[in-house]
Scaffold this motif. Structure first.
Motif, short mmCIF file in Angstrom:
data_model
loop_
_atom_site.label_atom_id
_atom_site.label_comp_id
_atom_site.label_asym_id
_atom_site.label_seq_id
_atom_site.Cartn_x
_atom_site.Cartn_y
_atom_site.Cartn_z
N PHE A 190 56.12 62.12 57.12
CA PHE A 190 55.49 62.58 55.87
C PHE A 190 56.01 63.93 55.41
O PHE A 190 55.66 64.39 54.34
N LYS A 191 56.81 64.58 56.25
CA LYS A 191 57.38 65.86 55.80
C LYS A 191 58.36 65.63 54.66
O LYS A 191 58.63 66.52 53.88
N LYS A 192 58.88 64.42 54.60
CA LYS A 192 59.75 64.10 53.46
C LYS A 192 58.88 63.97 52.21
O LYS A 192 57.91 63.21 52.22
N PRO A 193 59.22 64.69 51.13
CA PRO A 193 58.35 64.64 49.94
C PRO A 193 58.34 63.28 49.27
O PRO A 193 57.39 62.91 48.61
N ILE A 194 59.42 62.52 49.45
CA ILE A 194 59.41 61.18 48.85
C ILE A 194 60.15 60.18 49.72
O ILE A 194 61.22 60.47 50.24
N PHE A 195 59.54 59.05 49.91
CA PHE A 195 60.21 57.87 50.44
C PHE A 195 59.35 56.68 50.06
O PHE A 195 58.18 56.84 49.71
N ASN A 196 59.96 55.52 50.09
CA ASN A 196 59.22 54.37 49.58
C ASN A 196 58.01 54.05 50.44
O ASN A 196 58.13 53.88 51.65
N GLU A 225 66.18 67.96 32.11
CA GLU A 225 65.64 67.62 33.43
C GLU A 225 64.20 68.09 33.51
O GLU A 225 63.85 69.14 32.96
N ILE A 226 63.41 67.31 34.19
CA ILE A 226 62.07 67.78 34.53
C ILE A 226 62.17 68.35 35.93
O ILE A 226 62.66 67.68 36.85
N ILE A 227 61.77 69.60 36.08
CA ILE A 227 61.93 70.23 37.39
C ILE A 227 60.82 69.75 38.31
O ILE A 227 59.64 69.83 37.98
N ILE A 228 61.24 69.19 39.44
CA ILE A 228 60.29 68.63 40.39
C ILE A 228 60.29 69.50 41.63
O ILE A 228 61.35 69.80 42.18
N GLU A 229 59.13 69.89 42.05
CA GLU A 229 59.03 70.67 43.28
C GLU A 229 58.79 69.70 44.44
O GLU A 229 57.90 68.86 44.38
N ASN A 230 59.61 69.87 45.46
CA ASN A 230 59.44 69.04 46.66
C ASN A 230 58.57 69.79 47.64
O ASN A 230 58.87 70.94 47.95
N SER A 231 57.57 69.19 48.12
CA SER A 231 56.82 69.87 49.16
C SER A 231 56.30 68.81 50.11
O SER A 231 56.41 67.61 49.82
N GLN A 232 55.72 69.26 51.20
CA GLN A 232 55.22 68.28 52.15
C GLN A 232 54.05 67.49 51.57
O GLN A 232 53.64 66.49 52.13
#
Lengths: 398, 514, 539
Positions: free
Chosen positions: A279-285, B260-267
């Protein structure tokens, strides 16, 4: 359009190793895997099983699906597809992964080989090309090549497997750790050897261009002659993998994209594969759905069972009481384990009842008469079979 | 650096409506438009020196509720004009004139049946009308309030009475051809009434399932689907929306293309935090609202890699290829049409339902219609300022013109089509050709390029049953929220869809404020 | 004068099924049939000495197992044998064989497109899911959605429950499938045109829609939701031809002492005070009964055999507007030998399934364009099968008969009425096309019967020769079939019912319409209901 075999008749495809395997298949026991003619067993399934545990055996995995995924978006695309984080995977390393629908249901599992910075090989048991194409939509730099029909693959498993390869003169094989792979030249072809397998024992898988398959076979069998080499089929594999606690499609899980009834497929948490979900990955299917699954707890949990007696508990219900009034799960695979001398099984048990007493009602036959009995099951944390030798590097030379 | 509560990408009418409501609720709103002027497809363009035209040249369903909520009349929007009659042109000059509640030029039976037809459809349109201004919740949702929306829809339909409800459940999916055949004999009338169910879509008279719903949707307007041109033209609506937004404190940024829409990646997952413009400027906001079509939004601005696999593929498979070309003529004087006293109406050249059907048949295989069918208006009759004094424009919509032409669109193709269109019109107007100063043809591909509108589709996506309601543009993004935190949609790509109605912008604002 | 408990008009398979259930419940039942043979469109006829054509319907996939078992049809001679797979031919002569077993079929698909071979698994699972839901409704009476009667509410809840058992995503996908065109729907799965065309082709069989018309995906499902022994999508052949089905049902009817009178065309349903009381035969004879059931299509029933003045207001108009369009033709051919087709492996199993002269999506759509313009298709879609390859009862040994179903063929031609010359030209178009894929085919022809919608209507009475007794679009499905408010088999005249394919669940040799109608009649008569509601396969 691929023109080969355009107006194929109904016969199954033959593996690149077929010629040699057919000669050894004295029982003509064939079934089918991904359109290939494929051995159930060659001589005797139990004998073949003991070769895996005692000497070594080869298992034709050519029908496995092999996809080469190249391009600068390859990592990003795979990382969105699978639940595990593969961004730290080093070259020449392999990782076991699974991938899910957006509802968190498992589509398939497989292994990813990191060949180079922008190059991976994905292997899996069932076709996943349509899904890979869907998964690569929106990426500009990605190329997927289906190697299934061009690359032959064979699994060499068992305690003497290292000795066979070493006698073949494969340099550096002694340093190969589990989930490492090397690529060398063999018969003017590239031969990739990975320290992987589906038996829970010491073992390797060998990948080679199909025209060199027979040469590879001959080399293996020549070197293996003194080490008890023997081809084994589907039945022996299934025994070995169950002892090792590995899951099998259409036993432990239904591939989600081929599942008809709602939620008759499984989440990784149900299959005890939560450790594959990062879940540390912000996105995955499936991330959102899996978060919920983790939070609420999976409906079922795949559990290893040690069962009283010796009658395999195939296709049985699990109950919380000896009187069998409260059904709490079902057995997915079961057998008498010749190696550990135990009546083992894997079962899907409702998570909320994991700590209940576990009883199984077993139906069995004795000279045409049907019997049934209710016996106690004990949960087993570790795989039934996990020998030291499987992990030892360098492995023992016989 | 400035920061906003909301940034709205795209300055179409839905975005403007959304901006208005948000600003009025106290938000600090920035709205960014790629072109010079706001208004999207409703904007006016000078297509020949001194001659202006709007791609959407008339209104039919702009929400009265929004007009009154935003007090647009105080900003110069005056919709108190009569509906345009539809004039179905006939080669032998027996034109059919269709008004809101009567039809002239057909048999007595047809005229009587028209009343029945109208009252039936009006009843259906009225039942659906409230739901265009509501978000439609997801199915299998356990939220009681959401369930109530479905109960309400069911109840509304049931309250029509047994017979009408049954008829509704049958009629909504009919192909227009069957519905028209049930009521009328006149080919012209049948074709003309089919028109508003079909235009803008990839449906033809024989296509079941989708077109009657489109028709009912269009009939939710104040003139039961009839078009009207407000005093001061379409511009007056856009100007009023802009002026009202300005008054509420909305900031406007034009000629700025969001890249682009800026997307923040976080946990915790993904979150939209700002936008990046064509000159790499980054602007931050608490939330980002996309007023551009779903494909642009999710594939280009967000990127497929930031959404899940099925989601990006569902967006990709949205049917959003446009089939209507815009055709504008600059005219030196008012042309005359045979047998017509006045051109104050919307004229249709579609003699039979088959003519529409066969026009579609050419397009299915990637050609444009060899015998195009079209509607046209002379907007300068209502708003003379759109052309130099005494001069006129004619603004037409042509069906069916593919977005993806087989072999691609070339200048020769466009010239040939232009000639074909002028020939078609000339059958009804002997002097139009002599009056042409300039012509402009905007194929769906041109509309895409000009307006950053995927496929050049009027509605940002086909209005088909599977792309409507809680499935528009796709589930997981149909309640104006998206799988990405703080990213919202407010365009015609959402429920209820396109047409200058403002409902998507309104519904989006309601969800956001909630 | 004898009075019957029930008269069924038309001895098609649904009429016979209906009669059999009524007779089984103890009713004194009579079936009247205009032709000198029974079966309607499910017939076997010796039209050339030694050759027995199923000259209308030719395959069976929807026959409900529970009815088969319930009426003892096996005892009455019915044996259904499954197809072994279908070959589809592309425009350029390529073939795609949908082999009977999964491995070879996978390989065949993979040879064209590895992507599509994988995608096929997903399509099969999805179609299976959609089919299972619909199948549950086949033997149930559609609820009236406007009604608050307990039974209607119960049935509505049943539908809601079944629908709700799908996942959220599956529901939306279902709606998409139900309303889209077959061709566009398949775009989400496949990239190869022949695979798409082969899969889309059932979407046009029997309907006045094209592969690109919204709604054709459902037609596709209607053709593949049947099963043979629980294997969904399988098609089967009746040993002895389709007439064997009608014969078996008639056998069941006779077992329960029902009567059949052939050569007895009905001129009118006799109506008195809003009640149907009997039928007037064309011979002038009048036969009376407490219950009159029409197995004719809705249009024919209400516009031809009932006086308009006998009908409540509006019914005649509803019937007139009922969509029952002629779009199919049939060419039945007696062959001196088994034809050989190009680009097929020499495989004796290959002829034990169908042949689809599919072409491509574009070819099929262009064929539809011809129909819209009142012409038969110059390059039509032909769906063929050679039942004699494994049924020894339908042709002399070593000889064969080939059933060819053609889409499209209009009921009315733009250039004037059908004539024998035009009919023969149409037949020529068909054999010319087959000859393209099977050189020498024409030389094998011993006898040929060409049937356009005109012949089909004239002979068996189906309006416009529509094989479904009415289009299968949403406006004519479930509670809309045949008309809203009349979907529960009771018709606007008292004591009158309908039991043909114009009623739910529609066309196909399923016996479901007839059985459902019998259920409603038995309920009205307060008799124990013996009609099964569930099929016997739990999937």
């Amino acid at each position: 359009m691929n023109n080969h075999n355009k107006f194929s008749d109904e016969r199954l495809k033959l593996s690149p190793f077929h010629e040699r395997q057919a000669a050894l298949n004295v029982r003509d026991a064939w079934s089918v895997w991904n359109g290939y003619k494929f051995a159930d067993y060659y001589y005797d399934a139990e004998y073949e099983y003991f070769c895996i545990r005692n000497t070594c055996g080869t298992y034709d995995i050519s029908p496995m699906q092999k996809y080469l995924i190249k391009g600068k978006d390859a990592e990003s695309m795979l990382n969105r597809m699978v639940t595990r984080d593969i961004s730290n995977l080093a070259p020449n390393r392999i990782t076991y992964v699974c991938w899910c629908t957006n509802e968190g249901r498992m589509i398939d599992d497989g292994t990813i080989f990191k060949i180079g910075a922008n190059e991976y090989m994905l292997t899996c048991g069932s076709p996943n090309l349509a899904w890979l194409k869907k998964a690569s939509f929106g990426y500009s730099s990605i190329e997927i090549e289906d190697l299934t029909d061009t690359v032959a693959a064979i699994s060499l498993q068992g305690p003497t497997s290292f000795s066979v390869l070493d006698d073949m003169g494969i340099a550096g094989i002694e340093n190969l750790r589990p989930f490492d792979f090397i690529t060398i030249e063999f018969n003017n072809s590239e031969l990739t050897i990975s320290r992987t397998g589906f038996t829970g024992d010491l073992g390797y898988e060998l990948w080679i261009e199909k025209n060199s398959a027979i040469a590879l076979w001959d080399a293996l069998y020549s070197a293996g002659e003194n080490y008890g080499i023997q081809p084994y089929g589907e039945t022996a594999t299934n025994m070995a993998r169950l002892e090792a606690g590995f899951i099998m499609p259409y036993m432990e899980f239904n591939e989600a994209l081929k599942t008809v009834h709602f939620q008759h497929d499984q989440t990784p948490f149900e299959l005890n594969l939560g450790w594959l979900v990062d879940f540390k990955k912000p996105i995955f299917n499936g991330r959102g759905a899996l978060l919920t699954d983790k939070k609420n707890g999976p409906t079922y949990t795949l559990t290893k069972l040690d069962i009283e007696g010796n009658k395999p508990a195939e296709a049985s219900y699990i109950y919380a009481d000896e009187k069998c009034t409260k059904e709490i799960g079902y057995v997915t695979s079961a057998m008498w384990s010749p190696a550990v001398k135990a009546n083992i099984a894997m079962a899907m048990i409702k998570t909320q009842h994991l700590d209940d007493e576990l009883w199984v009602e077993i139906y069995y036959e004795k000279e045409l008469r049907q019997y049934d009995k209710v016996v106690r099951c004990t949960k087993q944390k570790k795989p039934f079979w996990m020998p030291e030798r499987a992990k030892l590097t360098p492995p023992r030379k016989y | 650096m400035k920061s906003y509560d909301s940034i709205i990408i795209g300055g179409g009418h839905n975005a403007l409506v959304c901006a208005n409501y948000l600003a009025k609720s106290g938000q600090k709103v920035l709205i960014i438009e790629a072109l010079k002027k706001f208004g999207g497809l409703a904007v006016d363009r000078e297509f020949f020196p001194g001659f202006r035209a709007n791609t959407a040249s008339a209104l039919n369903q702009f929400s009265e509720k929004i007009a009154s909520d935003l007090n647009l009349s105080s900003h110069g929007f005056n919709s108190k004009t009569d509906a345009l009659k539809n004039i179905a042109l006939d080669l032998s000059q027996n034109h059919v004139y269709i008004n809101e509640d009567s039809v002239i030029g057909v048999s007595e039976t047809d005229a009587q049946n028209f009343n029945q037809y109208k009252s039936l459809l009006k009843k259906f349109a009225d039942v659906l009308k409230p739901f265009w201004l509501k978000s439609i919740p997801r199915l299998k949702n356990e939220n009681i309030k959401d369930l109530l929306t479905f109960v309400e829809i069911g109840l509304k339909i049931r309250l029509m009475g047994k017979e009408d409800m049954r008829e509704f459940l049958r009629v909504f999916s009919l192909p227009t051809r069957d519905l028209m055949d049930e009521f009328f004999d006149s080919d012209l009338l049948k074709a003309a009434l089919s028109w508003d169910a079909l235009i803008g879509s990839s449906q033809a008279p024989r296509s079941p399932n989708n077109s009657i719903l489109t028709l009912l949707y269009r009939m939710s307007g104040k003139h039961q689907g009839h078009y009207y041109i407000p005093n001061g033209g379409i511009d007056s609506l856009i100007d009023a929306l802009v002026s009202s937004a300005e008054e509420a404190g909305v900031e406007f940024m034009s000629e700025t293309l969001v890249k682009e829409i800026i997307i923040e990646n976080s946990q915790n997952g993904l979150k939209a935090i700002g936008v990046k413009t064509h000159n790499s400027e980054e602007i931050k906001a608490d939330r980002i609202i996309s007023g551009v079509d779903p494909k642009q939004t999710f594939i280009n601005l967000v990127g497929a890699h930031n959404t899940e696999i099925e989601f990006s593929n569902r967006i990709n498979r949205l049917r959003s290829n446009g089939y209507v070309a815009k055709f504008n003529l600059a005219l030196s004087s008012l042309p005359s049409f045979m047998g017509l006293d006045s051109l104050r109406g919307r004229m249709l050249i579609a003699p039979t339902m088959d003519s529409i059907e066969f026009a579609w048949d050419d397009t299915k295989y990637g050609d444009y219609s060899q015998n195009p069918v079209l509607d046209m208006i002379v907007p300068t009759l209502f708003n003379p300022s759109m052309a130099p004094e005494g001069k006129h424009i004619l603004s037409a919509n042509i069906m069916y013109i593919p977005y993806q032409k087989k072999g691609g669109w070339s200048e020769e193709d466009k010239n040939e089509l232009t000639e074909k269109i002028i020939d078609t019109i000339s059958q009804y107007s002997t002097n139009i050709r002599d009056n042409i100063l300039h012509s402009e043809l905007l194929t769906p591909l041109d509309l895409e390029t000009e307006f950053n509108l995927t496929g050049g589709h009027w509605h940002h996506g086909e209005l088909a049953l599977d792309q409507m309601l809680m499935m528009r543009p796709t589930y997981e993004a149909a309640q104006y929220r998206t799988p990405i935190d703080k990213l919202y949609l407010c365009s015609a790509g959402c429920h209820p869809g396109g047409g200058i109605m403002g409902a998507a912008g309104y519904n989006a604002a309601k969800e956001i404020i909630k | 004068m004898k009075k019957y408990d029930a008269i069924i008009i038309g001895a098609g398979h649904n009429g016979l099924t209906n009669a059999a259930y009524l007779a089984k419940a103890g009713l004194n039942t009579l079936v009247v049939e205009k032709n000198d043979y029974i079966g309607g469109a499910a017939v076997t006829r010796e039209l050339h000495k030694g050759w027995f054509y199923s000259n209308c319907s030719y395959v069976c996939s929807m026959m409900r197992q529970s009815i088969h078992r319930d009426l003892n049809l096996t005892k009455h001679g019915l044996i259904l044998v499954p197809y072994l797979g279908t070959v589809n031919f592309s425009d350029d002569g390529d073939t795609l064989s949908a082999y009977h077993s999964e491995g070879p079929y996978y390989n065949e698909l993979r040879a064209r497109s590895p992507h599509d071979a994988d995608a096929m698994f997903r399509l099969q699972a999805d179609l299976n899911r959609y089919a299972q839901l619909i199948r549950k409704t086949l033997l149930r009476t559609p609820p009236d959605p406007t009604s608050f009667r307990p039974r209607d509410i119960k049935e509505m809840l049943f539908l809601a429950k079944e629908f709700g058992a799908l996942g959220e995503q599956e529901i939306y996908e279902y709606i998409r499938f139900f309303t889209m065109s077959a061709a566009e729907y398949l775009d989400d799965y496949f990239e190869d045109d022949l695979i798409k065309a082969a899969m889309a082709s059932p979407g046009i069989i029997g309907t006045a829609l094209g592969v690109y018309s919204p709604g054709s995906a459902y037609i596709l499902l209607h053709h593949v939701m049947g099963d043979v022994d629980g294997s969904i999508g399988a098609w089967g052949l009746a040993r002895g031809g389709m007439g064997a089905i009608s014969k078996a049902i008639a056998g069941a009817l006779k077992e329960h002492h029902g009567e059949i009178r052939t050569n007895s065309p009905v001129q009118k349903i006799i109506v008195k005070n809003g009640k149907a009381i009997g039928v007037a035969l064309e011979s002038g004879e009048e036969v009376y009964a407490s219950i009159i059931v029409s197995n004719l299509d809705a249009k024919r029933t209400f516009t031809k055999i009932i006086d308009k003045k006998d009908l409540p207001q509006g019914i005649y108009e509803k019937a007139k507007n009922f969509k029952i369009r002629g779009s199919s033709g049939k060419v039945n051919i007696a062959l001196s030998a088994l034809p050989k087709f190009n680009n097929l492996p020499d495989n004796k199993y290959i002829n034990r399934g169908g042949q689809g002269f599919t072409g491509s999506l574009k070819t099929m759509e262009k064929a539809y364009d011809c129909w819209k313009r009142g012409r038969w298709s110059e390059d039509p879609f032909i769906e063929s099968v050679i039942p004699s390859a494994w049924d020894p009862t339908v042709a002399p040994p070593g000889k064969h008969w080939m059933s060819n179903f053609i889409q499209y063929c209009p009921a009315e031609l733009a250039d004037g009425p059908w004539t024998p010359e035009k009919r023969d030209q149409f037949g020529q178009t068909v054999i010319d096309k087959i000859e393209r894929y099977s050189p020498g085919f024409k030389d094998l022809i011993v006898h040929m019967e060409v049937r356009t919608p005109y012949e089909i209507e004239k002979e068996i009475g189906l309006t416009e020769g529509n094989i479904f007794q009415g289009e299968l679009t949403i406006d004519q499905l479930l509670f809309n079939r045949p008309f809203p408010g009349y979907s529960q088999y009771r018709m606007p005249l008292k004591n009158m019912y309908m039991c043909g394919s114009s009623t739910h669940p529609g066309g196909g040799v399923s016996s479901a319409c007839g059985a459902n109608a019998a259920r409603e009649i038995l309920i009205d008569l307060k008799k124990p209901n013996t009609v099964p509601e569930d099929d016997c396969f739990d999937e």
